[in-house]
Scaffold this motif. Structure first.
Motif, PDB file in Angstrom:
ATOM      1  N   ASN A 379       0.844  -1.206   0.000  1.00 48.60           N
ATOM      2  CA  ASN A 379       0.000   0.000   0.000  1.00 48.60           C
ATOM      3  C   ASN A 379       0.880   1.257   0.000  1.00 48.60           C
ATOM      4  O   ASN A 379       2.110   1.168  -0.071  1.00 48.60           O
ATOM      5  CB  ASN A 379      -0.986  -0.027   1.172  1.00 48.60           C
ATOM      6  CG  ASN A 379      -0.282  -0.086   2.512  1.00 48.60           C
ATOM      7  OD1 ASN A 379       0.929   0.172   2.596  1.00 48.60           O
ATOM      8  ND2 ASN A 379      -1.014  -0.419   3.559  1.00 48.60           N
ATOM      9  N   ASN A 482      -1.949   2.077  -8.964  1.00 51.88           N
ATOM     10  CA  ASN A 482      -3.148   1.453  -8.359  1.00 51.88           C
ATOM     11  C   ASN A 482      -4.316   1.437  -9.344  1.00 51.88           C
ATOM     12  O   ASN A 482      -5.474   1.485  -8.960  1.00 51.88           O
ATOM     13  CB  ASN A 482      -3.514   2.132  -7.031  1.00 51.88           C
ATOM     14  CG  ASN A 482      -3.891   3.599  -7.201  1.00 51.88           C
ATOM     15  OD1 ASN A 482      -3.772   4.146  -8.300  1.00 51.88           O
ATOM     16  ND2 ASN A 482      -4.341   4.234  -6.134  1.00 51.88           N
ATOM     17  N   ARG A 487      -7.908   5.437  -7.141  1.00 50.28           N
ATOM     18  CA  ARG A 487      -7.838   3.985  -6.931  1.00 50.28           C
ATOM     19  C   ARG A 487      -8.418   3.306  -8.166  1.00 50.28           C
ATOM     20  O   ARG A 487      -8.885   3.992  -9.079  1.00 50.28           O
ATOM     21  CB  ARG A 487      -8.592   3.570  -5.664  1.00 50.28           C
ATOM     22  CG  ARG A 487     -10.021   4.009  -5.649  1.00 50.28           C
ATOM     23  CD  ARG A 487     -10.816   3.523  -4.461  1.00 50.28           C
ATOM     24  NE  ARG A 487     -12.134   4.110  -4.587  1.00 50.28           N
ATOM     25  CZ  ARG A 487     -12.566   5.130  -3.863  1.00 50.28           C
ATOM     26  NH1 ARG A 487     -11.816   5.617  -2.911  1.00 50.28           N
ATOM     27  NH2 ARG A 487     -13.757   5.644  -4.075  1.00 50.28           N
ATOM     28  N   THR A 489     -10.831   0.701  -8.339  1.00 50.65           N
ATOM     29  CA  THR A 489     -11.894  -0.270  -8.049  1.00 50.65           C
ATOM     30  C   THR A 489     -13.281   0.122  -8.525  1.00 50.65           C
ATOM     31  O   THR A 489     -14.209  -0.677  -8.418  1.00 50.65           O
ATOM     32  CB  THR A 489     -11.974  -0.478  -6.518  1.00 50.65           C
ATOM     33  OG1 THR A 489     -11.987   0.806  -5.891  1.00 50.65           O
ATOM     34  CG2 THR A 489     -10.794  -1.277  -6.014  1.00 50.65           C
ATOM     35  N   GLU A 552      -5.020  -1.682  -5.259  1.00 54.56           N
ATOM     36  CA  GLU A 552      -5.943  -0.774  -5.973  1.00 54.56           C
ATOM     37  C   GLU A 552      -7.108  -0.326  -5.098  1.00 54.56           C
ATOM     38  O   GLU A 552      -7.854   0.581  -5.470  1.00 54.56           O
ATOM     39  CB  GLU A 552      -6.443  -1.406  -7.276  1.00 54.56           C
ATOM     40  CG  GLU A 552      -7.347  -2.591  -7.113  1.00 54.56           C
ATOM     41  CD  GLU A 552      -8.013  -3.018  -8.421  1.00 54.56           C
ATOM     42  OE1 GLU A 552      -7.713  -2.433  -9.473  1.00 54.56           O
ATOM     43  OE2 GLU A 552      -8.845  -3.935  -8.372  1.00 54.56           O
ATOM     44  N   THR A 553      -7.237  -0.898  -3.923  1.00 56.91           N
ATOM     45  CA  THR A 553      -8.321  -0.456  -3.034  1.00 56.91           C
ATOM     46  C   THR A 553      -7.831   0.575  -2.019  1.00 56.91           C
ATOM     47  O   THR A 553      -8.607   1.108  -1.235  1.00 56.91           O
ATOM     48  CB  THR A 553      -8.901  -1.651  -2.234  1.00 56.91           C
ATOM     49  OG1 THR A 553      -7.891  -2.102  -1.309  1.00 56.91           O
ATOM     50  CG2 THR A 553      -9.300  -2.804  -3.131  1.00 56.91           C
ATOM     51  N   GLY A 555      -6.465   3.754  -2.047  1.00 55.39           N
ATOM     52  CA  GLY A 555      -6.619   5.215  -2.073  1.00 55.39           C
ATOM     53  C   GLY A 555      -7.997   5.688  -1.645  1.00 55.39           C
ATOM     54  O   GLY A 555      -8.962   4.932  -1.654  1.00 55.39           O
TER      55      GLY A 555
END
Ligand code: ADP
Ligand code: TZD
Length: 573
Positions: A379, A482, A487, A489, A552-553, A555
């Protein structure tokens, strides 16, 4: 001055606009041009190189402009950006406006088309009234129409850029001007070095006394250092003022490192606490704009503050709240005057200092815990922990930083140890400064430069990797990948084939981009791999890009600025 030609019927040696522009730059030690060639400036750029200036050619003018702007910030001399007419000029204008907003001195020099055709709108190649287009977005805009005015034209542009509050200046060079000729001997007399372009501006004695009185009456004083303080290159005076007064200080983002971030008087780790609790605040080269919550509201606590503001721009005072003691002048002189009286100011109370230290210890322990966690996938915190460690070992490195989460976390986590080493999105929160600032910083300093970039932020200037490789610059770009803006997602709620507005190609291989130009690409998924790659890349001093895969989750929307997003009723459903 290079003699270019002689007339047919007499022996008078002539020179031309091309040569005089170069002479004016050289006379003022403006030895680097960041630009992009084309009609009518190609020969001007060639000639500049032939005459010993450095010409750094870019792939898009905005990035050349950003390089010039950061060069100006680093050197207190106007950075020079050179572009072609209309579209090239407009591409550079964003950088000129950004430089002006950030108080960086630069000159955007653009070639322009035939005035007669432009003014009658008869449809010239790259036709545009550039002078008037530039005016609202810069500090000053000038056009030189006659060859004998080139020296004066440059003097005006230089003075406007660096005197008072620094900023961007537009200088319009019509194609015809470059080709004009005049006797070389006469021309020589028109070119000169500007004398004292940044005159000292000494503050008035009563204003100094008023400022000292506010400090004397303060129970919980605070010093706030902005990028104006870093720009001023009054490093010793500022350090002396902080240390002799014993007053805790907060650096704004680009003032980090003016004093080393691990200085015992730094209150960075207790930022919210000191902003809310201080009763007197000495602003040194920092505006009370959105970055400081306009000096009011919850951020600044319940008690009214007394502000002292050191700035060169008199009408900055009272821009958002009343300033109790304005101190107008250059920062070196103002701080120097305060220093003379600082012994009469009582040291801040132990209660104030202890309260800050307690808060700092608590917050730093909490942060250390967060940073120590080994998250898988990596992260922001894991990645920035190792970048922090590598920068600590390499304090001379220039750090460029943009993105949303990438910017906010990096600013908070990565300490700086020397002045004018951190360059970021600044006053506008602009994306796209990454490669331009990196190239400018690397060219001007000759030192390794690390760009910490959100994947979206990187995209704005990514093609300049070719420029980085072409000039073999010691720049390591780290892309925090990310998979999207903020992000990766978000989903398209319709289920359609288009991805959501914030989403990019998954697992894009940015590291392959730099390989296309002969640079070194790294693909890393853990903090240990990132640390190894960054250490190696800095030591190698060659173009490199590290594609750092980030959860990718991880931010949040707009990083720390979530509250600035207007929300629709629909979004709340
Ligand atoms: P930050 O974003 O770090 O808070 P700002 O860009 O808002 O900083 O503020 C910088 C301020 O510094 C500007 O108001 C500018 O006028 C001022 N400034 C710049 N150079 C000098 C100088 N040499 N002397 C005095 N003030 C300066
Ligand atoms: N365009 C310009 C010129 N400046 C901007 N600031 C934006 C768009 C809007 N914007 C932000 O304010 S941050 C950001 C954009 C597009 C990018 C955030 O995504 P990132 O960073 O991948 O760079 P994180 O770390 O993943 O959040």
């Amino acid at each position: 001055m290079k003699i270019s030609m002689t007339t047919d019927n007499q022996n008078t040696q002539l020179t031309d606009g091309f040569h005089l522009v170069i002479d004016a730059l050289k006379a003022n030690d403006l030895n680097t041009i960041f630009g992009l060639v084309g009609i009518p400036i190609t020969d001007l750029c060639r000639l500049a190189q032939a005459e010993g200036l450095r010409f750094i050619g870019f792939r898009h003018e905005q990035h050349a402009g950003n390089a010039a702007a950061i060069a100006g910030y680093m050197t207190q001399k106007p950075g020079i950006c050179m572009t072609v007419s209309a579209p090239g000029f407009l591409n550079g204008l964003t950088a000129l406006a950004n430089a002006t907003v950030n108080c960086f001195p630069m000159i955007l020099i653009s070639g322009s088309s035939e005035r007669e055709i432009v003014d009658l709108q008869q449809g010239d190649y790259e036709e545009m009234d550039q002078l008037n287009a530039a005016k609202p977005y810069c500090k000053a805009a000038y056009r030189i129409n006659h060859i004998e005015d080139i020296g004066i034209g440059f003097a005006r542009a230089i003075r406007a850029a660096v005197s008072g509050r620094p900023g961007g200046v537009y200088l319009d060079l019509p194609a015809q001007l470059l080709a004009q000729t005049m006797p070389a001997e006469e021309a020589k007399k028109t070119i000169f070095k500007v004398i004292d372009p940044v005159p000292r501006q000494i503050p008035a004695a009563d204003a100094v006394a008023r400022a000292l009185d506010v400090l004397k009456g303060a129970k919980r004083p605070l010093i706030l250092l902005g990028k104006g303080a870093a720009y001023a290159q009054a490093d010793k005076e500022i350090r002396d003022l902080v240390e002799k007064s014993g007053i805790p200080y907060l650096p704004m983002s680009m003032a980090k490192g003016l004093l080393p971030d691990n200085h015992p008087q730094s209150a960075s780790a207790a930022r919210s606490f000191v902003l809310a609790e201080a009763d007197a605040v000495l602003l040194i080269g920092a505006r009370l704009n959105w970055l400081l919550a306009h000096g009011k509201g919850k951020t600044w606590g319940k008690e009214p503050k007394k502000f002292i503001q050191i700035d060169i721009q008199a009408n900055e005072v009272d821009s958002n709240v009343q300033i109790a003691a304005p101190l107008i002048g250059d920062i070196g002189s103002c701080v120097g005057e305060l220093l003379k009286g600082i012994a009469s100011v009582p040291k801040p109370s132990a209660d104030w200092i202890n309260a800050i230290n307690e808060k700092k210890d608590k917050n730093m322990a909490k942060m250390a815990e967060t940073l120590a966690k080994e998250a898988n996938p990596m992260n922001f915190h894991g990645a920035l922990r190792v970048i922090r460690d590598v920068i600590k070992k390499n304090p001379d490195v220039n750090l460029v930083n943009e993105g949303a989460n990438t910017l906010d976390y990096c600013r908070a986590i990565v300490d700086m140890y020397k002045p004018r080493k951190r360059f970021d999105s600044g006053t506008w929160g602009i994306m796209g400064i990454g490669m331009g600032y990196s190239i400018g910083a690397a060219v001007i300093s000759g030192l390794p430069t690390v760009a910490v970039e959100g994947d979206s932020a990187f995209g704005f200037s990514g093609m300049e990797l070719e420029t980085v490789c072409r000039y073999n610059l010691p720049i390591t770009t780290i892309v925090f990948n990310n998979n999207g803006v903020y992000r990766g997602t978000d989903k398209n709620p319709t289920g359609g084939a288009d991805v959501a507005p914030t989403v990019f190609v998954k697992d894009a291989r940015y590291d392959k981009m730099i390989e296309a130009f002969g640079g070194v690409g790294y693909y890393v998924t853990t903090p240990a791999e990132l640390e190894a790659a960054l250490t190696e890349a800095i030591a190698a001093g060659k173009p490199a890009l590290i594609n750092a895969v980030i959860d990718e989750t991880a931010g949040t929307e707009s990083g720390r600025l979530t509250n600035l997003n207007p929300s629709t009723a629909a979004a709340k459903k």
